[in-house]
Design a protein around this motif. Structure first.
Motif, mmCIF file in Angstrom:
data_model
loop_
_atom_site.group_PDB
_atom_site.id
_atom_site.type_symbol
_atom_site.label_atom_id
_atom_site.label_comp_id
_atom_site.label_asym_id
_atom_site.label_seq_id
_atom_site.Cartn_x
_atom_site.Cartn_y
_atom_site.Cartn_z
ATOM 1 N N THR A 29 0.839 -1.200 0.000
ATOM 2 C CA THR A 29 0.000 0.000 0.000
ATOM 3 C C THR A 29 0.876 1.253 0.000
ATOM 4 O OG1 THR A 29 -1.754 -1.144 1.216
ATOM 5 C CG2 THR A 29 -1.799 1.260 1.249
ATOM 6 N N ASN A 32 2.418 1.682 -3.445
ATOM 7 C CA ASN A 32 1.413 2.165 -4.384
ATOM 8 C C ASN A 32 1.191 3.669 -4.215
ATOM 9 O OD1 ASN A 32 -0.356 1.444 -6.498
ATOM 10 N ND2 ASN A 32 -2.099 1.472 -5.122
ATOM 11 N N HIS A 33 1.191 4.111 -2.965
ATOM 12 C CA HIS A 33 1.016 5.536 -2.671
ATOM 13 C C HIS A 33 2.204 6.348 -3.196
ATOM 14 C CE1 HIS A 33 -0.185 9.155 -0.542
ATOM 15 N NE2 HIS A 33 1.026 9.219 0.004
ATOM 16 N N ASP A 36 1.917 6.759 -6.952
ATOM 17 C CA ASP A 36 0.879 7.728 -7.315
ATOM 18 C C ASP A 36 1.364 9.160 -7.105
ATOM 19 O OD1 ASP A 36 -1.949 8.298 -8.054
ATOM 20 O OD2 ASP A 36 -1.988 9.172 -6.056
ATOM 21 N N ARG A 108 3.326 3.716 -12.764
ATOM 22 C CA ARG A 108 2.171 3.831 -11.856
ATOM 23 C C ARG A 108 1.143 2.731 -12.120
ATOM 24 N NH1 ARG A 108 -0.827 3.200 -8.643
ATOM 25 N NH2 ARG A 108 -2.500 4.510 -7.816
ATOM 26 N N THR A 111 2.462 -0.663 -10.762
ATOM 27 C CA THR A 111 2.382 -0.829 -9.306
ATOM 28 C C THR A 111 0.942 -1.053 -8.867
ATOM 29 O OG1 THR A 111 2.261 1.587 -8.986
ATOM 30 C CG2 THR A 111 4.436 0.562 -8.826
ATOM 31 N N ASP A 112 0.014 -0.411 -9.556
ATOM 32 C CA ASP A 112 -1.398 -0.642 -9.245
ATOM 33 C C ASP A 112 -1.799 -2.069 -9.604
ATOM 34 O OD1 ASP A 112 -4.336 0.329 -8.840
ATOM 35 O OD2 ASP A 112 -4.314 -0.563 -10.844
ATOM 36 N N THR A 115 -1.107 -4.474 -6.857
ATOM 37 C CA THR A 115 -1.796 -4.249 -5.581
ATOM 38 C C THR A 115 -3.318 -4.254 -5.707
ATOM 39 O OG1 THR A 115 -1.670 -1.836 -5.872
ATOM 40 C CG2 THR A 115 0.106 -2.885 -4.635
ATOM 41 N N SER A 116 -3.827 -4.013 -6.905
ATOM 42 C CA SER A 116 -5.273 -3.917 -7.102
ATOM 43 C C SER A 116 -5.946 -5.273 -6.952
ATOM 44 C CB SER A 116 -5.578 -3.349 -8.490
ATOM 45 O OG SER A 116 -6.962 -3.354 -8.738
#
Length: 262
Positions: A29, A32-33, A36, A108, A111-112, A115-116
């Motif tokens: 998480t 991912n942040h 972004d 980006r 990485t999503d 984690t998505s």
């Protein structure tokens, strides 16, 4: 009494599984942040700050990312490669602002993708990709070689942004099938022939649509199934034990009752 034992075991199991998975999930998480934030800074032209975030991402990912049991070796390689390209883009003195944004966007989206749990961000680019490819087809229909090359270059740039994510979310065979066809029309664009190329383009369009139609992810975290199976096993075992004890108790009671009657 037996229901209290079952509930207690269930709560303990959930707590244990949560404590085991909390750290990897928290790490992903955070990564991912960071990705972004880096993209937002890049869009505003704050390249040095974005670079610092990507370097921070790299340090955390190198230490903790590979320890996450959710990442395969292929996913690690893809993320490492796209991170390197994004970092290189931010430190380049020749790339335009637009090209830097595209490179960091690819990072980006990747990485999503790791984690998505639901629809990945790259799935939202379906219209952009398909509209761009339609422009390629239109140029081919018009027989305009110059326009065709321009539209093809634009499509290839946009496709490159989602390609790392495709490698993470979809099967190797499916992605390679599309990549090989796209590479073919790119490599032999100089021998452009309207009728021949339209057949190739129609086939690629179908393959692209299949990529997006197959992008739906399973909403259930695989680790949850482990918790469910473990908890279910404990409950079944407990119920079996309680039933056995109850059966033994009833059997002893019947024996003692018979003795009293005798």
């Amino acid at each position: 009494m037996k229901f209290r034992v079952i509930i207690l075991l269930f709560v303990c199991t959930i707590f244990f599984s949560h404590s085991v998975m909390a750290k990897p999930q928290s790490t992903m998480t955070e990564l991912n942040h960071l990705a972004d934030e880096a993209l937002q800074l890049t869009k505003f032209g704050r390249f040095e700050e974005a670079k610092n975030l990507l370097e921070q991402f790299g340090e955390i990912f190198a230490k903790q990312g590979p320890s996450s049991n959710k990442l395969t070796m292929d996913e690690l390689r893809v993320v490492t490669a796209v991170h390197h390209e994004a970092l290189k883009a931010l430190t380049s003195v020749t790339l335009s602002h637009e090209d830097r944004v595209k490179q960091v966007t690819a990072f980006r989206l990747a990485t999503d993708a790791i984690t998505s749990q639901y629809q990945p961000l790259w799935f939202g680019m379906e219209d952009t990709i398909m509209d761009s490819f339609q422009n390629v087809k239109n140029a081919a229909l018009e027989g305009d070689t110059v326009l065709y090359n321009e539209e093809l270059n634009d499509f290839l740039t946009k496709y490159a942004m989602i390609q790392p994510s495709l490698k993470i979310d979809l099967s190797v065979e499916k992605v390679q099938k599309v990549d090989s066809k796209i590479t073919y029309i790119d490599r032999y664009r100089s021998s452009f022939a309207e009728q021949t190329w339209l057949k190739e383009l129609d086939q690629i369009e179908k393959e692209l649509k299949s990529l997006f139609s197959g992008a739906q992810k399973d909403d259930t975290d695989p680790s949850i199934w482990w918790v469910i199976m473990m908890t279910g096993g404990i409950i079944v075992t407990t119920l079996s034990y309680v039933s056995w004890r109850q059966y033994r108790g009833e059997k002893k009671f019947k024996k003692s009752s018979k003795k009293r009657k005798i």
